[in-house]
Motif scaffolding. Structure first.
Motif, mmCIF file in Angstrom:
data_model
loop_
_atom_site.group_PDB
_atom_site.id
_atom_site.type_symbol
_atom_site.label_atom_id
_atom_site.label_comp_id
_atom_site.label_asym_id
_atom_site.label_seq_id
_atom_site.Cartn_x
_atom_site.Cartn_y
_atom_site.Cartn_z
ATOM 1 N N VAL A 1 102.147 2.882 35.525
ATOM 2 C CA VAL A 1 102.785 2.163 34.411
ATOM 3 C C VAL A 1 102.364 0.703 34.416
ATOM 4 C CG1 VAL A 1 104.995 1.443 33.423
ATOM 5 C CG2 VAL A 1 104.710 3.788 34.280
ATOM 6 N N GLU A 2 102.410 0.065 35.575
ATOM 7 C CA GLU A 2 102.044 -1.356 35.666
ATOM 8 C C GLU A 2 100.555 -1.562 35.419
ATOM 9 O OE1 GLU A 2 103.965 -4.091 35.752
ATOM 10 O OE2 GLU A 2 105.529 -2.581 35.457
ATOM 11 N N CYS B 1 98.530 0.249 33.620
ATOM 12 C CA CYS B 1 98.256 0.413 32.187
ATOM 13 C C CYS B 1 98.698 -0.826 31.420
ATOM 14 C CB CYS B 1 98.956 1.659 31.651
ATOM 15 S SG CYS B 1 98.171 3.202 32.151
ATOM 16 N N ARG B 2 99.860 -1.349 31.770
ATOM 17 C CA ARG B 2 100.369 -2.549 31.099
ATOM 18 C C ARG B 2 99.463 -3.756 31.375
ATOM 19 N NH1 ARG B 2 105.777 -2.251 32.425
ATOM 20 N NH2 ARG B 2 106.073 -1.032 30.565
ATOM 21 N N GLU B 3 99.074 -3.940 32.616
ATOM 22 C CA GLU B 3 98.255 -5.093 33.004
ATOM 23 C C GLU B 3 96.850 -5.059 32.391
ATOM 24 O OE1 GLU B 3 98.309 -5.008 37.261
ATOM 25 O OE2 GLU B 3 100.406 -5.642 37.368
ATOM 26 N N SER C 1 96.065 -3.603 29.462
ATOM 27 C CA SER C 1 96.123 -3.529 27.996
ATOM 28 C C SER C 1 96.139 -4.938 27.421
ATOM 29 C CB SER C 1 97.378 -2.782 27.548
ATOM 30 O OG SER C 1 97.321 -1.433 27.918
ATOM 31 N N ASP D 1 107.262 5.471 30.675
ATOM 32 C CA ASP D 1 107.630 4.083 30.924
ATOM 33 C C ASP D 1 108.180 4.019 32.344
ATOM 34 O OD1 ASP D 1 107.989 1.408 30.471
ATOM 35 O OD2 ASP D 1 109.473 1.641 28.898
#
Length: 168
Positions: A51-52, A54-56, A58, A81
């Motif tokens: 999750v992290e 993918c967030r970082e 993007s 999430d």
């Protein structure tokens, strides 16, 4: 443009990091990818890292959508999430994911011999009708298209997916 069903080094069989995937995909004109990391050898810290990560990775040019694949049920979950997985059994893992993910997709249904139990169909949001790793490069198998028709009788909103099962 983008695609579903991609694995990184977080999966036991992925060869590229999220940063390397992003560079490769942008170079090839893609804008998003649905990550589907294999859960079989993961722990909670790995789920958090997906999750992290993918967030970082993007940004306005590229979107990573975090997800998990469960080989036991031949499904993947897209759009997870922050989540706590109950690793006590396969069913508890499934229930943790289905309650959190945006989509539950039947992955490469040839591996399930195009047969999914009713309880699983009741959670299905999509069918991977074409997987270039398992179905070849020419198009979907008739059996996959028939499976989509069967699923849509119970879940009319179910969507067709094309996946690469990208590892390297």
């Amino acid at each position: 443009r983008g695609f579903a069903h991609c694995h990184s080094t977080i999966s036991y069989d992925g060869k590229l990091s999220y940063a390397e995937l992003k560079q490769l995909f942008i170079k090839n004109g893609l804008h998003f990818v649905c990550i589907t990391e294999h859960i079989e050898k993961l722990k909670q810290a790995d789920i958090n890292a997906i999750v992290e990560g993918c967030r970082e990775n993007s940004d306005q040019n590229f979107l990573f959508i975090p997800g998990i694949e469960m080989d036991e049920f031949v499904v993947y979950f897209i759009g997870i999430d922050k989540i706590e997985i109950d690793f006590s059994s396969s069913i508890s893992i499934f229930n943790s994911l289905v309650g959190n993910a945006k989509l539950c997709v039947f992955s490469h249904p040839i591996k399930a011999k195009y047969q999914y139990p009713e309880w699983l169909i009741s959670h299905c949001d999509g069918v991977e009708i074409w997987n270039t790793k398992h179905d070849g490069i020419h198009g979907p198998r008739k059996q996959s298209l028939r499976l989509l028709v069967i699923v849509r009788k119970k879940r009319p909103q179910a969507s067709p997916f094309a996946g690469m099962d990208f590892h390297n």
